[in-house]
Design a protein around this motif. Structure first.
Motif, PDB file in Angstrom:
ATOM      1  N   LYS A   1      44.209  44.977  44.332  1.00 14.48           N
ATOM      2  CA  LYS A   1      43.890  45.855  43.202  1.00 14.48           C
ATOM      3  C   LYS A   1      44.109  47.321  43.569  1.00 14.48           C
ATOM      4  CE  LYS A   1      40.135  47.204  40.073  1.00 14.48           C
ATOM      5  NZ  LYS A   1      38.732  46.952  39.651  1.00 14.48           N
TER       6      LYS A   1
ATOM      7  N   SER B   1      49.473  44.957  40.313  1.00 14.83           N
ATOM      8  CA  SER B   1      48.624  44.153  41.198  1.00 14.83           C
ATOM      9  C   SER B   1      48.815  42.667  40.942  1.00 14.83           C
ATOM     10  CB  SER B   1      47.153  44.532  41.002  1.00 14.83           C
ATOM     11  OG  SER B   1      46.904  45.850  41.438  1.00 14.83           O
TER      12      SER B   1
ATOM     13  N   ILE C   1      42.458  40.503  37.886  1.00  5.84           N
ATOM     14  CA  ILE C   1      42.488  41.434  39.011  1.00  5.84           C
ATOM     15  C   ILE C   1      41.113  42.033  39.261  1.00  5.84           C
ATOM     16  CG2 ILE C   1      43.477  43.612  39.851  1.00  5.84           C
ATOM     17  CD1 ILE C   1      45.389  41.198  39.929  1.00  5.84           C
TER      18      ILE C   1
END
Length: 454
Positions: free
Chosen positions: A165, A383, A439
């Motif tokens: 992340k 991400s 995420i």
């Protein structure tokens, strides 16, 4: 004994087929430079690099002239800087100061790139790791020769999703910090699963902590040689095709072995490995995509592409390991979009998508490499792409990487020019649907069951 026809054959490879030694990379351990005072640490780093690598470029050039073999790059990799700076760095600016010191050292010795502004956080981040990662946008914006890498996952430990992340945000910030140069900072930033300690290729090179203090690693490349060899067996069966690639890889790797041993002798530095990766450049006739197309696929990305790439990667390894006493690094086939003229063209006409590239990474040596994407791509989407690629590497027990370049101010279908070996490409679209909730979960994805081998 070397036969006369082999000499002529090697000369032809160099003259007409773009055979070269892509890099001589000197790995330098910096743990003995550590100090609680960041200024003393920087002074120690500068003195060690400029002393140990002072003759690297000169001797690399001399070997190229003496043997008639083009040696394109001379580079340095260093111990991951998050480890080196842990005892003295208390702020992001402390790490940036180290990056600027590395830049001065790289300029002093004349290398093309210096890699190792890195952190290894596949199981969690220390305070120093986090500081270094957060400093990356500033470090890459303020330097020209420094390359950065972050290890986010491994087969043994799983995937650090907190770091995944964070890296989505850091990549966007790096793009913003260098937006006046088409976000080129991201071209010097890569994230890894299962990184190799002895990789001589940038941007992912770092000097592993298990390595000796100083070492010479060589990366050799010859896509044009392989493509030309395949063209001579057009229409023949896969056994002939595979044997042709394997024999050609053997010849290419022998050149790298020769240069590596000679560089080691002249520099009085231990020989580490030869990385026999086929690494393309934007030059005509120096393309992985051309090899795949020569095998019979109309454009790279068409059905059959992944199978063709699997053949190439496997046969390169089989031929190469017989040609060198120590093969290491990544060793296989790279598929960087902007650095490969035919790969970039396939993306431009729509034959090649990011989804297809992801499938190809299951069988190649690296991963999603040098892919320009729209500048407004959300950090969470970046991400998510990283997480997918880390999962491929973790489950398949192989190295995978992501080097995405969100080009600020540009959209899918526009073009971007990075120059030199970094090439140019059409900006590729990404999936418009989000993954923010996934995420945002945080934590760590556990290692797969087959990682338990004790």
């Amino acid at each position: 004994m070397v036969e006369l026809n082999e000499v002529f054959e090697t000369n032809t490879m160099i003259r007409d087929e773009n055979l070269d030694v892509r890099t001589i990379t000197m790995g330098i351990g910096l743990l003995d430079c550590c100090d609680s005072d960041v200024d003393i640490l920087c002074d120690n780093i500068y003195k060690k690099i400029t002393a140990v690598a002072k003759d690297l470029v000169k001797i690399g050039d001399e070997i190229g002239i003496d043997y008639g073999i083009p040696i394109i790059n001379k580079r340095i990799s260093v111990t991951p800087i998050s480890l080196v700076g842990a005892s003295s760095c208390r702020t992001r600016n402390d790490f940036v100061k180290i990056a600027e010191t590395l830049e001065r050292a790289a300029c002093n010795v004349g290398v093309n790139f210096l890699g190792g502004y890195s952190a290894l956080v596949q199981k969690g981040m220390s305070a120093a790791d986090r500081l270094l990662i957060e400093s990356i946008p500033y470090a890459l914006a303020n330097t020209e020769h420094i390359c950065s890498s972050v290890s986010l996952a491994s087969t043994k430990t799983g995937i650090d999703m907190d770091a995944v992340k964070l890296m989505g945000r850091v990549i966007k910030e790096t793009a913003e910090a260098t937006k006046d140069r088409d976000s080129i900072g991201c071209a010097k930033l890569v994230v890894f699963c299962n990184p190799a300690d002895d990789n001589p290729f940038m941007a992912g090179a770092f000097h592993g902590v298990t390595e000796t203090d100083t070492v010479i690693n060589v990366g050799v490349s010859g896509p044009g040689v392989v493509k030309n060899a395949i063209s001579k067996v057009k229409g023949q069966n896969f056994e002939v095709l595979c044997e042709t690639v394997k024999k050609t890889a053997f010849k290419v790797t022998r050149v790298g072995q020769l240069v590596a041993k000679e560089a080691s002798r002249r520099l009085n530095v231990p020989f580490g490995i030869v990385d026999l990766s086929l690494a393309p450049t934007p030059a005509i006739g120096d393309s992985i995509a051309d090899i795949i197309q020569e095998m019979g696929v109309e454009y790279v990305g068409a059905p059959g592409t992944t199978a063709a790439l699997a053949i190439l990667n496997d046969q390169v390894k089989k031929g190469g390991v017989m040609a060198s006493s120590y093969v290491g690094g990544l060793s296989g086939a790279f598929i960087p979009v902007s650095e490969d003229r035919s790969m970039a063209y396939a993306a431009e006409i729509g034959a090649l998508s990011i989804d297809k590239l992801e499938a190809m990474t299951c069988v190649c040596s690296v991963g999603l490499d040098m892919i320009p994407i729209p500048g407004d791509t959300p950090a969470e989407t970046i991400s998510g792409i990283i997480a997918d690629e880390m999962a491929i590497g973790m489950v398949n027990q192989k190295t995978t990487a992501v080097r995405l370049i969100p080009v600020i101010g540009k959209k899918a279908g526009e073009t971007v020019e990075f120059g030199g070996l970094l090439g140019n490409s059409t900006i590729m679209p990404v999936n418009k649907y989000g993954c923010k909730d996934f995420i945002d979960r945080g934590g760590r994805i556990p290692a797969p069951i087959h990682s338990f081998k004790n």
